[in-house]
Design an enzyme around this catalytic site. Sequence first.
Site, short mmCIF file in Angstrom:
data_model
loop_
_atom_site.label_atom_id
_atom_site.label_comp_id
_atom_site.label_asym_id
_atom_site.label_seq_id
_atom_site.Cartn_x
_atom_site.Cartn_y
_atom_site.Cartn_z
N ARG A 180 35.26 -108.65 29.36
CA ARG A 180 35.77 -107.52 28.59
C ARG A 180 36.92 -106.87 29.35
O ARG A 180 36.96 -106.90 30.58
CB ARG A 180 34.67 -106.48 28.36
CG ARG A 180 33.43 -107.01 27.65
CD ARG A 180 32.37 -105.92 27.55
NE ARG A 180 31.17 -106.35 26.85
CZ ARG A 180 30.08 -106.85 27.45
NH1 ARG A 180 30.06 -106.97 28.77
NH2 ARG A 180 29.02 -107.21 26.73
N LYS A 204 28.32 -103.68 30.19
CA LYS A 204 27.76 -102.51 29.52
C LYS A 204 26.43 -102.13 30.17
O LYS A 204 25.62 -102.99 30.49
CB LYS A 204 27.55 -102.80 28.04
CG LYS A 204 28.86 -102.97 27.27
CD LYS A 204 28.60 -103.16 25.80
CE LYS A 204 29.91 -103.25 25.02
NZ LYS A 204 29.68 -103.43 23.57
N HIS A 270 40.38 -108.65 23.51
CA HIS A 270 39.12 -109.16 22.94
C HIS A 270 39.30 -110.53 22.30
O HIS A 270 38.34 -111.31 22.19
CB HIS A 270 38.60 -108.17 21.90
CG HIS A 270 37.11 -108.22 21.74
ND1 HIS A 270 36.25 -107.68 22.66
CD2 HIS A 270 36.34 -108.79 20.78
CE1 HIS A 270 35.00 -107.89 22.27
NE2 HIS A 270 35.03 -108.55 21.14
N ARG A 273 38.41 -113.14 24.73
CA ARG A 273 36.95 -113.24 24.88
C ARG A 273 36.36 -114.14 23.80
O ARG A 273 35.54 -115.02 24.07
CB ARG A 273 36.35 -111.84 24.83
CG ARG A 273 34.85 -111.75 25.06
CD ARG A 273 34.50 -110.27 25.27
NE ARG A 273 33.08 -110.00 25.22
CZ ARG A 273 32.23 -110.18 26.23
NH1 ARG A 273 32.68 -110.68 27.38
NH2 ARG A 273 30.95 -109.88 26.12
N HIS A 296 25.86 -110.84 27.04
CA HIS A 296 25.22 -110.32 25.83
C HIS A 296 23.71 -110.26 26.03
O HIS A 296 23.10 -111.20 26.53
CB HIS A 296 25.51 -111.21 24.63
CG HIS A 296 26.93 -111.13 24.17
ND1 HIS A 296 27.57 -112.17 23.51
CD2 HIS A 296 27.86 -110.14 24.27
CE1 HIS A 296 28.80 -111.81 23.23
NE2 HIS A 296 29.00 -110.58 23.67
N TYR A 305 30.55 -114.03 18.08
CA TYR A 305 31.81 -114.21 18.79
C TYR A 305 32.33 -115.64 18.64
O TYR A 305 33.53 -115.88 18.57
CB TYR A 305 31.62 -113.93 20.29
CG TYR A 305 31.69 -112.48 20.66
CD1 TYR A 305 32.71 -112.01 21.48
CD2 TYR A 305 30.75 -111.57 20.21
CE1 TYR A 305 32.77 -110.68 21.84
CE2 TYR A 305 30.79 -110.25 20.56
CZ TYR A 305 31.80 -109.80 21.38
OH TYR A 305 31.85 -108.49 21.72
#
Length: 322
Positions: A180, A204, A270, A273, A296, A305
């Site tokens: 990211r 995250k 993005h 990615r 993830h 994705y």
Amino acid sequence: METKIVNIINEMAEYLDAAQLRQLQEVLLSHLADNAIEKKDISNSDYLKMFLEAKAIEGCSERTINYYGTTIEHLLVTSDTPIRKMSTEELRSYLVSYQKINNCSKTTVDNIRRNLSSFFSWLEEENYILKSPMKRIHKIKTKKPVKETISDEMIERMRDNCRCKRDLAIIDLLYSTGIRVGELVNINIEDVDFEEREIVVFGKGDKERRVYFDARTKVHLRNYLDSRIDTNNALFVTLDSPYDRLKISGVEIRLRQLGRKLDLDKIHPHKFRRTMATRAIDKGMPIEQVQKILGHSQIDTTMEYAIVNQNNVKASHRKYIA
């Protein structure tokens, strides 16, 4: 006391409709003075503040917390209803009005629905309300267009037209790792292991993981770092003094400018990615390993994705079916 009220409401649920259950709840609360006073002392803004603090403790990013705050606060300033008395009908009407007034897409409205659902679910879990009024407002169906990836030709054109060692290193690092953009700008030089060609990144929720880069990226990273004259420990810094750590907006602007210069459609971090995930799956990498690399927590997110190459689908059909 709250548990007893919940038990009473649950026992009466099969005999009363939603409106009657809400009325029963208010009657019970009004007659249980201590509990009623405790709840009435909490304002709508206090509930929101406590929710955002809970999300911060859970490890949500500042960006995510701000998004929660903005969307929920908009509801609170447009409604005079106390949070504990908000109904499903009122919230559904709010979402419909929001879409009409702002002329926004179904995807945007569904994002707001998810934020509100998270807020009211938290209120329910914390026993501030008996049942989330968002439970009967289901996911909004949206079209899922096939999102484009970056072709090998596009990547080569971008590499050939980079006039900056830093930007070249950024392009290769995004393309080979799929990290990211927020992870990219937070990397420090000591996080990079050039021998093993791997980097420790924090995703995250500050979850630590390792990502891997190819030999080309290693060369371009080395060239960029050797050209630096600053002492900043950040892997990527601004081009001019005082050579501060590069920000997300800085990366986005440079890539967008390069894309426009080459007449390439929607070049942003993005997209790299998504491209990395698609390439990995097309070349046979197990989806679980792609999930690990992308960081993830749910494999369903990884599947969204990844875009399986249509030529591969056609070849597989001929091999196994035709």
